[in-house]
Scaffold this active site. Structure first.
Site, PDB file in Angstrom:
ATOM      1  N   LYS A   1       0.721  -0.552   7.250  1.00  0.00           N
ATOM      2  CA  LYS A   1       0.701   0.880   6.908  1.00  0.00           C
ATOM      3  C   LYS A   1       1.107   1.092   5.450  1.00  0.00           C
ATOM      4  O   LYS A   1       0.449   1.831   4.704  1.00  0.00           O
ATOM      5  CB  LYS A   1       1.648   1.651   7.828  1.00  0.00           C
ATOM      6  CG  LYS A   1       1.927   3.092   7.386  1.00  0.00           C
ATOM      7  CD  LYS A   1       3.034   3.720   8.209  1.00  0.00           C
ATOM      8  CE  LYS A   1       4.398   3.120   7.941  1.00  0.00           C
ATOM      9  NZ  LYS A   1       5.058   3.682   6.725  1.00  0.00           N
TER      10      LYS A   1
ATOM     11  N   SER B   1       8.651   5.990   5.124  1.00  0.00           N
ATOM     12  CA  SER B   1       7.829   5.436   4.046  1.00  0.00           C
ATOM     13  C   SER B   1       6.431   6.024   4.161  1.00  0.00           C
ATOM     14  O   SER B   1       5.650   5.620   5.039  1.00  0.00           O
ATOM     15  CB  SER B   1       7.775   3.907   4.138  1.00  0.00           C
ATOM     16  OG  SER B   1       9.045   3.346   3.937  1.00  0.00           O
TER      17      SER B   1
ATOM     18  N   LYS C   1       9.393   2.844  -3.342  1.00  0.00           N
ATOM     19  CA  LYS C   1       9.325   2.080  -2.090  1.00  0.00           C
ATOM     20  C   LYS C   1       8.016   1.295  -1.995  1.00  0.00           C
ATOM     21  O   LYS C   1       7.991   0.152  -1.512  1.00  0.00           O
ATOM     22  CB  LYS C   1       9.458   3.025  -0.884  1.00  0.00           C
ATOM     23  CG  LYS C   1       9.332   2.328   0.476  1.00  0.00           C
ATOM     24  CD  LYS C   1      10.397   1.240   0.669  1.00  0.00           C
ATOM     25  CE  LYS C   1      10.214   0.455   1.969  1.00  0.00           C
ATOM     26  NZ  LYS C   1      10.554   1.218   3.164  1.00  0.00           N
TER      27      LYS C   1
END
Length: 291
Positions: A239, A95, A171
């Site tokens: 993150k 990701s 995502k």
């Protein structure tokens, strides 16, 4: 198709196991070899470098922590792109930002002619173990069809969302929904506790109603039973929320709820909870912001 897999963390290990179980020959690489030992016993073969893997594997799958790790694995000194070998497709389950994805895909194509599919996943460790992950893909349809049978080893849904980078955008949409929902669930449980209601019964009470969701049913027990098993860490979610903020800034997208959730995860990190499970976001509600 001989497959390579780089990154043997919480997600990578069960994904490799399912590939082996589906009958694929899988070569593996990880920065620390100790994480590979059980998979080697299960039938995987070891590569000393990603470059060695690119020489013998037609498709290489990645599942590493961040964009820097992807860059090092693909474009680094011993990276996949440093050799002209068997490699034709890189499938990145990490990701990372769409911009970094597009930049690295272009460099990969220029250096060794291989194509890129960004294919981040949703469903967590349990989904990888059970083969029920949802995979959102950016890239060419023809290349996706070549690797779709392998992806089926650990997924129940694979959706092509557009050109390279589109999978990562999708995502980030997923993480926006997950992170904000978990923050709301944590606040609701705190409200219950602070007013004399057994928070552990919230998922049962709300089941079937408008507030019900997969996340509610999964995370109320994890938030109230204090299970120490880490399935997805606070820092991993932070993150991704930082990447959401970066993308939203670039596209001038207003996201006040995601921004508020990001601040909660930052507080959780400052409280020393970064390596703990995302369920520990509940601790933020008891934090004294005045201290």
């Amino acid at each position: 198709m001989k497959i390579g897999f780089c990154g043997l963390g919480r997600m990578g290990q069960p994904m490799v196991r399912r590939l082996l179980g589906a009958g694929y020959q899988v070569s593996i690489w990880n920065r620390s070899k100790d994480k590979a030992l059980a998979l080697l016993e299960a039938g995987a073969s070891w590569c000393d470098t990603p470059a060695q893997m690119a020489q013998q594997c037609e498709a290489v799958f990645l599942c590493v922590f961040d964009a820097q790790a992807v860059h090092d694995t693909v474009l680094g000194e011993q990276g996949l792109a440093t050799v002209q070998g068997a490699l034709q497709i890189v499938v990145d389950h990490s990701s990372i930002s769409p911009r970094a994805t597009r930049e690295m895909a272009a460099q990969l194509q220029q250096r060794c002619g291989a194509d890129w599919l960004d294919a981040p996943v949703s469903g967590g460790v349990g989904g990888a173990e059970q083969g029920t992950l949802a995979i959102m893909v950016g890239g060419q349809a023809a290349q996706l069809e070549r690797v779709r049978p392998a992806l089926a080893a650990y997924s129940q849904r694979v959706t092509l969302m557009g050109a390279v980078g589109a999978g990562q955008v999708t995502k980030l949409c997923n993480q926006t929904i997950v992170a904000t929902t978990l923050t709301a669930i944590a606040e609701a449980l705190s409200l219950a506790n602070d007013n004399g209601v057994d928070a552990s019964k919230i998922s049962e009470a709300l089941g079937g109603g408008w507030a019900d969701s997969v996340l509610l049913q999964l995370f109320v027990p994890r938030m109230t039973q204090r299970d120490n098993q880490v399935k997805a860490s606070v820092d991993t979610m932070l993150k991704d929320l930082n990447t959401v903020a970066e993308l939203a800034s670039a596209s001038h997208t207003s996201m006040p709820v995601a921004h508020a959730a990001q601040q909660s995860y930052r507080v959780a990190h400052r409280l020393g909870l970064g390596e703990q499970d995302v369920a520990r976001i509940t601790h933020v509600n008891s934090y004294n912001y005045g201290e």
